[in-house]
Design a protein around this motif. Sequence first.
Motif, PDB file in Angstrom:
ATOM      1  N   GLU A 146       2.491 125.033  15.176  1.00 28.85           N
ATOM      2  CA  GLU A 146       1.233 124.639  15.812  1.00 28.85           C
ATOM      3  C   GLU A 146       1.102 125.299  17.185  1.00 28.85           C
ATOM      4  OE1 GLU A 146      -1.365 120.664  16.758  1.00 28.85           O
ATOM      5  OE2 GLU A 146       0.823 120.469  16.793  1.00 28.85           O
ATOM      6  N   ALA A 147       2.181 125.346  17.934  1.00 30.10           N
ATOM      7  CA  ALA A 147       2.156 125.987  19.254  1.00 30.10           C
ATOM      8  C   ALA A 147       1.765 127.457  19.123  1.00 30.10           C
ATOM      9  CB  ALA A 147       3.511 125.853  19.931  1.00 30.10           C
ATOM     10  N   LEU A 148       2.354 128.152  18.155  1.00 29.35           N
ATOM     11  CA  LEU A 148       1.999 129.557  17.923  1.00 29.35           C
ATOM     12  C   LEU A 148       0.525 129.694  17.577  1.00 29.35           C
ATOM     13  CD1 LEU A 148       5.083 130.760  15.882  1.00 29.35           C
ATOM     14  CD2 LEU A 148       4.483 131.377  18.228  1.00 29.35           C
ATOM     15  N   SER A 149       0.018 128.773  16.779  1.00 27.56           N
ATOM     16  CA  SER A 149      -1.392 128.855  16.383  1.00 27.56           C
ATOM     17  C   SER A 149      -2.320 128.668  17.575  1.00 27.56           C
ATOM     18  CB  SER A 149      -1.701 127.829  15.290  1.00 27.56           C
ATOM     19  OG  SER A 149      -1.779 126.509  15.796  1.00 27.56           O
ATOM     20  N   LEU A 150      -1.867 127.985  18.613  1.00 26.46           N
ATOM     21  CA  LEU A 150      -2.684 127.789  19.812  1.00 26.46           C
ATOM     22  C   LEU A 150      -2.763 129.050  20.667  1.00 26.46           C
ATOM     23  CD1 LEU A 150      -1.506 124.206  20.763  1.00 26.46           C
ATOM     24  CD2 LEU A 150      -3.752 124.866  19.846  1.00 26.46           C
ATOM     25  N   LEU A 151      -1.940 130.048  20.351  1.00 26.44           N
ATOM     26  CA  LEU A 151      -1.992 131.326  21.070  1.00 26.44           C
ATOM     27  C   LEU A 151      -2.957 132.307  20.416  1.00 26.44           C
ATOM     28  CD1 LEU A 151       1.775 131.697  21.893  1.00 26.44           C
ATOM     29  CD2 LEU A 151      -0.079 131.189  23.493  1.00 26.44           C
ATOM     30  N   ALA A 152      -3.714 131.828  19.455  1.00 23.48           N
ATOM     31  CA  ALA A 152      -4.758 132.620  18.799  1.00 23.48           C
ATOM     32  C   ALA A 152      -6.081 131.887  19.010  1.00 23.48           C
ATOM     33  CB  ALA A 152      -4.441 132.761  17.309  1.00 23.48           C
ATOM     34  N   PRO A 153      -7.194 132.575  18.848  1.00 30.79           N
ATOM     35  CA  PRO A 153      -8.482 131.888  18.981  1.00 30.79           C
ATOM     36  C   PRO A 153      -8.596 130.743  17.974  1.00 30.79           C
ATOM     37  CG  PRO A 153      -8.789 134.262  18.882  1.00 30.79           C
ATOM     38  CD  PRO A 153      -7.346 133.988  18.545  1.00 30.79           C
ATOM     39  N   GLY A 154      -9.340 129.729  18.313  1.00 32.39           N
ATOM     40  CA  GLY A 154      -9.553 128.607  17.401  1.00 32.39           C
ATOM     41  C   GLY A 154      -8.881 127.340  17.896  1.00 32.39           C
ATOM     42  N   ARG A 155      -8.864 126.325  17.040  1.00 31.11           N
ATOM     43  CA  ARG A 155      -8.362 125.009  17.423  1.00 31.11           C
ATOM     44  C   ARG A 155      -6.931 124.753  16.993  1.00 31.11           C
ATOM     45  NH1 ARG A 155     -12.009 120.451  15.730  1.00 31.11           N
ATOM     46  NH2 ARG A 155     -10.340 119.324  16.761  1.00 31.11           N
ATOM     47  N   GLY A 156      -6.269 125.732  16.446  1.00 38.40           N
ATOM     48  CA  GLY A 156      -4.875 125.546  16.078  1.00 38.40           C
ATOM     49  C   GLY A 156      -4.689 125.116  14.637  1.00 38.40           C
ATOM     50  N   LEU A 157      -3.455 125.183  14.207  1.00 37.81           N
ATOM     51  CA  LEU A 157      -3.059 124.883  12.829  1.00 37.81           C
ATOM     52  C   LEU A 157      -3.520 123.504  12.364  1.00 37.81           C
ATOM     53  CD1 LEU A 157      -1.209 125.632  10.356  1.00 37.81           C
ATOM     54  CD2 LEU A 157       0.658 124.595  11.620  1.00 37.81           C
ATOM     55  N   ARG A 158      -3.364 122.503  13.186  1.00 35.40           N
ATOM     56  CA  ARG A 158      -3.717 121.133  12.805  1.00 35.40           C
ATOM     57  C   ARG A 158      -5.123 120.735  13.237  1.00 35.40           C
ATOM     58  NH1 ARG A 158       1.965 118.590  14.696  1.00 35.40           N
ATOM     59  NH2 ARG A 158       3.102 118.821  12.750  1.00 35.40           N
ATOM     60  N   ARG A 159      -5.781 121.568  14.017  1.00 35.35           N
ATOM     61  CA  ARG A 159      -7.114 121.277  14.539  1.00 35.35           C
ATOM     62  C   ARG A 159      -7.138 119.964  15.315  1.00 35.35           C
ATOM     63  NH1 ARG A 159     -10.955 124.422  13.261  1.00 35.35           N
ATOM     64  NH2 ARG A 159     -12.613 122.883  13.304  1.00 35.35           N
TER      65      ARG A 159
END
Length: 140
Positions: free
Chosen positions: A52-65
């Motif tokens: 999830e932390a990695l997903s927050l380093l990309a545009p958008g709301r993250g893996l779990r939203r």
Amino acid sequence: MQARPANEKSPMALDRITLSALRNHRESRLEGTGRFNLLVGENGAGKTNVLEALSLLAPGRGLRRAALPEVADRRGPGTFAVSAALTADAGSEPVVLGTGTQPDRPRRRVVQVNGAETSAVSLGEWLAVGWLTPAMDGLF
């Protein structure tokens, strides 16, 4: 996951990840992550929280939203931070991406590239993330 600098053809590797007050990670640092990685641990150890932390380093709301206040460690100050260093080769300076929240505005996401505040959309110039989840098993 592959990182790439803006206006440059050589790919960059995500080489260091730091989590602060993010879910069950008070302070965690993963180094030497520029190659293949495997996260192993007991249920509840925080493996998905790293993703999830990695997903927050990309545009958008993250893996779990999740809403930003939900991402912060409940035992902490109510804010969180994630950073990652991207490197092209051993001799180059890393590009440091960061995101998180601040105490005065815990519902507003702050994004930085090399210490300069920028928009979450600009993270797409540096990091592209693609997910395969169990719900996508029909793809195979």
